[in-house]
Design a protein around this motif. Structure first.
Motif, PDB file in Angstrom:
ATOM      1  N   LYS A 194      -1.181  -0.952  12.217  1.00  0.00           N
ATOM      2  CA  LYS A 194      -1.112  -0.316  10.901  1.00  0.00           C
ATOM      3  C   LYS A 194       0.057   0.663  10.808  1.00  0.00           C
ATOM      4  O   LYS A 194       0.551   0.924   9.732  1.00  0.00           O
ATOM      5  N   ILE A 195       0.456   1.197  11.942  1.00  0.00           N
ATOM      6  CA  ILE A 195       1.550   2.173  11.959  1.00  0.00           C
ATOM      7  C   ILE A 195       2.815   1.426  11.887  1.00  0.00           C
ATOM      8  O   ILE A 195       3.692   1.240  11.442  1.00  0.00           O
ATOM      9  N   MET A 202       0.865  -1.180   0.000  1.00  0.00           N
ATOM     10  CA  MET A 202       0.000   0.000   0.000  1.00  0.00           C
ATOM     11  C   MET A 202       0.905   1.234   0.000  1.00  0.00           C
ATOM     12  O   MET A 202       1.853   1.323   0.758  1.00  0.00           O
ATOM     13  N   VAL A 203       0.596   2.169  -0.850  1.00  0.00           N
ATOM     14  CA  VAL A 203       1.403   3.377  -0.900  1.00  0.00           C
ATOM     15  C   VAL A 203       1.115   4.241   0.325  1.00  0.00           C
ATOM     16  O   VAL A 203       0.090   4.086   0.995  1.00  0.00           O
ATOM     17  N   GLN A 204       2.020   5.122   0.615  1.00  0.00           N
ATOM     18  CA  GLN A 204       1.960   5.943   1.825  1.00  0.00           C
ATOM     19  C   GLN A 204       0.653   6.735   1.939  1.00  0.00           C
ATOM     20  O   GLN A 204       0.055   6.797   3.010  1.00  0.00           O
ATOM     21  N   LYS A 256      -9.948   4.840  10.088  1.00  0.00           N
ATOM     22  CA  LYS A 256     -10.052   3.991  11.278  1.00  0.00           C
ATOM     23  C   LYS A 256     -10.057   4.833  12.551  1.00  0.00           C
ATOM     24  O   LYS A 256     -10.796   4.545  13.491  1.00  0.00           O
ATOM     25  N   LEU A 257      -9.242   5.871  12.598  1.00  0.00           N
ATOM     26  CA  LEU A 257      -9.223   6.750  13.764  1.00  0.00           C
ATOM     27  C   LEU A 257     -10.539   7.504  13.892  1.00  0.00           C
ATOM     28  O   LEU A 257     -11.068   7.660  14.994  1.00  0.00           O
ATOM     29  N   SER A 258     -11.088   7.922  12.769  1.00  0.00           N
ATOM     30  CA  SER A 258     -12.374   8.602  12.785  1.00  0.00           C
ATOM     31  C   SER A 258     -13.473   7.675  13.307  1.00  0.00           C
ATOM     32  O   SER A 258     -14.317   8.090  14.108  1.00  0.00           O
ATOM     33  N   ASP A 263      -6.306   5.339   5.118  1.00  0.00           N
ATOM     34  CA  ASP A 263      -6.886   4.229   5.862  1.00  0.00           C
ATOM     35  C   ASP A 263      -6.793   4.476   7.364  1.00  0.00           C
ATOM     36  O   ASP A 263      -7.756   4.255   8.105  1.00  0.00           O
ATOM     37  N   LEU A 264      -5.656   4.956   7.828  1.00  0.00           N
ATOM     38  CA  LEU A 264      -5.490   5.251   9.251  1.00  0.00           C
ATOM     39  C   LEU A 264      -6.443   6.351   9.714  1.00  0.00           C
ATOM     40  O   LEU A 264      -7.036   6.256  10.793  1.00  0.00           O
TER      41      LEU A 264
END
Length: 48
Positions: free
Chosen positions: A47-48, A1-3, A13-15, A9-10
């Motif tokens: 994910k990080i 997955m590109v940056q 998910k945080l939202s 995506d992060l």
């Protein structure tokens, strides 16, 4: 997955995590609810 996709995506998910947290009522929160929040945080961390 590109940056850029990874960052998007992060953010999503945080939202979702923050929305779930905002919707909780402290008096009605169960252990299962807390476990779900912890699982969501662990997914974000992985994910990080």
């Amino acid at each position: 997955m590109v940056q850029k996709e990874k960052l998007t995506d992060l953010k999503l998910k945080l939202s979702a995590f923050m929305e779930r947290l905002d919707d909780m009522e402290p008096e009605e929160t169960s252990i299962e609810d807390i476990d779900e929040l912890i699982r969501m945080l662990e997914e974000l961390e992985n994910k990080i």
